[in-house]
Scaffold this motif. Structure first.
Motif, PDB file in Angstrom:
ATOM      1  N   VAL A 258     -12.738  -3.616 -13.779  1.00  0.00           N
ATOM      2  CA  VAL A 258     -11.600  -3.925 -14.362  1.00  0.00           C
ATOM      3  C   VAL A 258     -10.395  -4.657 -13.491  1.00  0.00           C
ATOM      4  O   VAL A 258     -10.368  -4.017 -12.431  1.00  0.00           O
ATOM      5  CB  VAL A 258     -11.032  -2.975 -15.236  1.00  0.00           C
ATOM      6  N   ARG A 259     -10.013  -5.688 -14.033  1.00  0.00           N
ATOM      7  CA  ARG A 259      -8.885  -6.333 -13.096  1.00  0.00           C
ATOM      8  C   ARG A 259      -7.536  -5.813 -13.287  1.00  0.00           C
ATOM      9  O   ARG A 259      -7.189  -5.556 -14.764  1.00  0.00           O
ATOM     10  CB  ARG A 259      -8.857  -7.846 -13.395  1.00  0.00           C
ATOM     11  N   TYR A 260      -6.959  -5.412 -12.546  1.00  0.00           N
ATOM     12  CA  TYR A 260      -5.445  -4.887 -12.781  1.00  0.00           C
ATOM     13  C   TYR A 260      -4.843  -5.540 -11.905  1.00  0.00           C
ATOM     14  O   TYR A 260      -4.842  -6.124 -10.836  1.00  0.00           O
ATOM     15  CB  TYR A 260      -5.472  -3.422 -12.263  1.00  0.00           C
ATOM     16  N   VAL A 261      -3.500  -5.660 -12.323  1.00  0.00           N
ATOM     17  CA  VAL A 261      -2.210  -6.532 -11.837  1.00  0.00           C
ATOM     18  C   VAL A 261      -1.099  -5.374 -11.861  1.00  0.00           C
ATOM     19  O   VAL A 261      -0.734  -4.921 -13.026  1.00  0.00           O
ATOM     20  CB  VAL A 261      -1.952  -7.609 -12.727  1.00  0.00           C
ATOM     21  N   TRP A 262      -0.723  -5.023 -10.612  1.00  0.00           N
ATOM     22  CA  TRP A 262       0.543  -4.036 -10.299  1.00  0.00           C
ATOM     23  C   TRP A 262       1.497  -4.790  -9.707  1.00  0.00           C
ATOM     24  O   TRP A 262       1.217  -5.531  -8.590  1.00  0.00           O
ATOM     25  CB  TRP A 262      -0.301  -2.605  -9.692  1.00  0.00           C
ATOM     26  N   GLY A 263       2.722  -4.563 -10.009  1.00  0.00           N
ATOM     27  CA  GLY A 263       3.674  -5.147  -9.444  1.00  0.00           C
ATOM     28  C   GLY A 263       5.017  -4.090  -9.423  1.00  0.00           C
ATOM     29  O   GLY A 263       5.131  -3.351 -10.194  1.00  0.00           O
ATOM     30  N   CYS A 264       6.002  -4.522  -8.317  1.00  0.00           N
ATOM     31  CA  CYS A 264       7.146  -3.808  -8.454  1.00  0.00           C
ATOM     32  C   CYS A 264       8.239  -4.646  -7.749  1.00  0.00           C
ATOM     33  O   CYS A 264       7.939  -5.427  -6.970  1.00  0.00           O
ATOM     34  CB  CYS A 264       7.389  -2.483  -7.767  1.00  0.00           C
TER      35      CYS A 264
ATOM     36  N   PHE B  49      -5.595   0.515  -3.917  1.00  0.00           N
ATOM     37  CA  PHE B  49      -4.509   0.025  -2.818  1.00  0.00           C
ATOM     38  C   PHE B  49      -4.469   1.045  -1.583  1.00  0.00           C
ATOM     39  O   PHE B  49      -4.228   0.589  -0.717  1.00  0.00           O
ATOM     40  CB  PHE B  49      -3.061   0.151  -3.588  1.00  0.00           C
ATOM     41  N   ALA B  50      -4.822   2.313  -1.803  1.00  0.00           N
ATOM     42  CA  ALA B  50      -5.152   3.235  -0.720  1.00  0.00           C
ATOM     43  C   ALA B  50      -6.123   2.635   0.215  1.00  0.00           C
ATOM     44  O   ALA B  50      -6.157   3.094   1.578  1.00  0.00           O
ATOM     45  CB  ALA B  50      -5.280   4.676  -1.107  1.00  0.00           C
TER      46      ALA B  50
ATOM     47  N   LEU C 121       5.767   4.560 -10.314  1.00  0.00           N
ATOM     48  CA  LEU C 121       5.024   5.352 -11.220  1.00  0.00           C
ATOM     49  C   LEU C 121       3.537   5.609 -10.731  1.00  0.00           C
ATOM     50  O   LEU C 121       2.809   6.601 -10.963  1.00  0.00           O
ATOM     51  CB  LEU C 121       5.140   4.899 -12.708  1.00  0.00           C
ATOM     52  N   LEU C 122       3.074   4.275 -10.088  1.00  0.00           N
ATOM     53  CA  LEU C 122       1.488   4.439  -9.649  1.00  0.00           C
ATOM     54  C   LEU C 122       1.514   5.390  -8.445  1.00  0.00           C
ATOM     55  O   LEU C 122       0.773   6.256  -8.548  1.00  0.00           O
ATOM     56  CB  LEU C 122       1.290   3.125  -9.263  1.00  0.00           C
TER      57      LEU C 122
ATOM     58  N   ARG D  11       0.853  -1.066  -0.052  1.00  0.00           N
ATOM     59  CA  ARG D  11      -0.048  -0.033  -0.118  1.00  0.00           C
ATOM     60  C   ARG D  11       0.976   1.252   0.135  1.00  0.00           C
ATOM     61  O   ARG D  11       0.721   2.159  -0.555  1.00  0.00           O
ATOM     62  CB  ARG D  11      -0.774   0.055   1.161  1.00  0.00           C
ATOM     63  N   ALA D  12       1.957   1.284   0.866  1.00  0.00           N
ATOM     64  CA  ALA D  12       2.858   2.537   0.860  1.00  0.00           C
ATOM     65  C   ALA D  12       3.507   2.712  -0.494  1.00  0.00           C
ATOM     66  O   ALA D  12       3.742   3.887  -0.686  1.00  0.00           O
ATOM     67  CB  ALA D  12       3.674   2.392   2.197  1.00  0.00           C
ATOM     68  N   LEU D  13       3.694   1.655  -1.082  1.00  0.00           N
ATOM     69  CA  LEU D  13       4.490   1.859  -2.357  1.00  0.00           C
ATOM     70  C   LEU D  13       3.665   2.565  -3.333  1.00  0.00           C
ATOM     71  O   LEU D  13       4.140   2.966  -4.529  1.00  0.00           O
ATOM     72  CB  LEU D  13       5.089   0.558  -2.926  1.00  0.00           C
ATOM     73  N   THR D  14       2.263   2.550  -3.335  1.00  0.00           N
ATOM     74  CA  THR D  14       1.389   2.943  -4.351  1.00  0.00           C
ATOM     75  C   THR D  14       1.041   4.303  -3.899  1.00  0.00           C
ATOM     76  O   THR D  14       0.046   4.922  -4.602  1.00  0.00           O
ATOM     77  CB  THR D  14       0.523   2.064  -4.603  1.00  0.00           C
ATOM     78  N   ALA D  15       1.099   4.778  -2.506  1.00  0.00           N
ATOM     79  CA  ALA D  15       0.644   5.984  -2.181  1.00  0.00           C
ATOM     80  C   ALA D  15       1.274   7.196  -2.456  1.00  0.00           C
ATOM     81  O   ALA D  15       2.361   7.304  -3.132  1.00  0.00           O
ATOM     82  CB  ALA D  15       0.751   5.936  -0.591  1.00  0.00           C
ATOM     83  N   ALA D  16       0.317   8.286  -2.457  1.00  0.00           N
ATOM     84  CA  ALA D  16       0.829   9.510  -2.687  1.00  0.00           C
ATOM     85  C   ALA D  16       1.716  10.104  -1.676  1.00  0.00           C
ATOM     86  O   ALA D  16       1.625   9.517  -0.614  1.00  0.00           O
ATOM     87  CB  ALA D  16      -0.544  10.569  -3.019  1.00  0.00           C
TER      88      ALA D  16
END
Length: 367
Positions: A108-114, A187-188, A168-169, A67-72
């Motif tokens: 919509v299904r999304y897959v996000w990773g890093c 994610f937030a 980038l997210l 969650r933190a990796l995708t946060a503003a």
């Protein structure tokens, strides 16, 4: 909604481990409609069980780090700087930590990773699935960022090229990008909730006064805690107990740890039932009576009470009987590394056997 989560090389996790919330059988979960195709069926609950130090809390900490990796804001950078690889294998310290999650947002299904190491994002990707076809919105590695032209991500890609310690997210969430912000919002909605002893237990209840609801009063009064009602007159909130001399209000300092833990959980759970989101609760049964633990799980599992399809991912010491087998995951240690399995690990020493081993050790002659 959270559909699945994968983690590798994070704290006690060495190899890829996956936690899925897709319901099995399908009719056991909440229906989640897609823009294209039949609805998915997603479980509102996922419990992680296991022995002490098996890595249960690591799973929740990994989700919170995701969650933190995708946060503003600065959360994403802070998460990258807190690089926490598997430390019992020297080779793992040289490898990146990898997270990947599948979420449902807007049908919509999304897959996000890093993948990241200390202070550097070494890889990142976002894929969307519609009509069972994968669309690659962007993929990023040390060589740069490749984006889908119509996604209009070139401006953010140029920024992230000179900023290796942010995803980038997360930049899309900061900029309120019309395509990335809804994904980041999914994610937030992952929120850690503390119900164990700690600083929150000595706080007053003023922070709950503005959002106090009749439902919260009802669930407190019916929990068998001796609470008859709530006094919200004045600046704060005090729980009213029945006594020989009549109703008597007490502040937070006069309440038991278990009462405050139940209140802390409800204060996060009831809004989630109305708005949705994913709650992370570590040691759910550490401070709560089994009946209250079961009641919390019923609230989330009942589609009539959970119209926004909130989800609860939790760890516990004992397996609540109200959970289905498909909602149970077991953390076990193998060569010092945590693995997630569908069945519990083999039994260790029982308390009686442990005491017997100690008795034998004391009788051995010393040299």
């Amino acid at each position: 909604m959270l559909l699945s989560f994968r983690v590798q090389n994070f704290r006690s996790v060495r190899d890829i481990q996956e936690l899925t919330l897709l319901a099995t059988p399908p009719d056991a979960g909440l229906p989640a409609p897609l823009l294209f195709g039949p609805a998915l069926h997603v479980s509102p609950l996922a419990g992680v069980f296991g022995a002490n130090a098996a890595g249960k809390s690591t799973v929740l900490r990994a989700l919170d780090t995701l969650r933190a990796l995708t946060a503003a804001g600065s959360d994403a950078r802070d998460a990258v700087r807190r690089f926490e690889p598997f430390r019992l294998d020297p080779a793992a310290r040289l490898l990146p930590t990898r997270f990947e999650a599948e979420v449902l947002a807007g049908g919509v299904r999304y897959v996000w990773g890093c993948a990241y190491k200390q202070g550097e994002i070494s890889g990142e990707w976002l894929h969307a699935y519609a009509r069972e076809r994968r669309t690659i919105w962007y993929e990023r590695d040390r060589g740069g960022v490749r984006t889908l032209p119509w996604a209009r991500l070139d401006g953010l890609a140029a920024v992230v090229a000179g900023d290796p310690d942010v995803t980038l997210l997360a930049l899309g969430a900061d900029a309120e990008h019309p395509r990335l912000a809804p994904v980041a919002a999914a994610f937030a909605a992952i929120v850690p909730v503390r119900v164990a002893p700690g600083p929150r237990l000595v706080r007053d209840l003023e922070h709950l006064a503005a959002g106090w609801t009749d439902e919260l009063t009802l669930l407190l009064a019916r929990a068998g805690l001796g609470i008859a009602g709530v006094d919200t007159d004045g600046d704060g909130v005090r729980l009213v107990h029945e006594a020989r001399t009549g109703p008597h209000p007490l502040g937070a300092y006069g309440e038991s740890d278990g009462t405050i833990a139940w209140l802390d959980l409800l204060a996060a759970l009831l809004p989630a039932l109305d708005r949705g989101g994913v709650l992370l609760v570590d040691d759910l049964d550490a401070m709560l009576h089994p009946s209250l633990t079961a009641e919390a799980l019923r609230l989330v599992g009942d589609p009539r009470l959970n119209p926004a399809q909130a989800q609860l991912v939790f760890t516990a010491r004992a397996v609540p009987p109200t959970t289905a087998e498909s909602q149970r995951w077991y953390a076990v240690k193998d060569d010092g590394a945590t693995r997630l399995r569908r069945e519990p690990g083999g039994p260790g020493l029982s308390p009686g056997e442990l005491a017997h081993e100690l008795w034998l050790a004391k009788r051995r002659p010393t040299v």
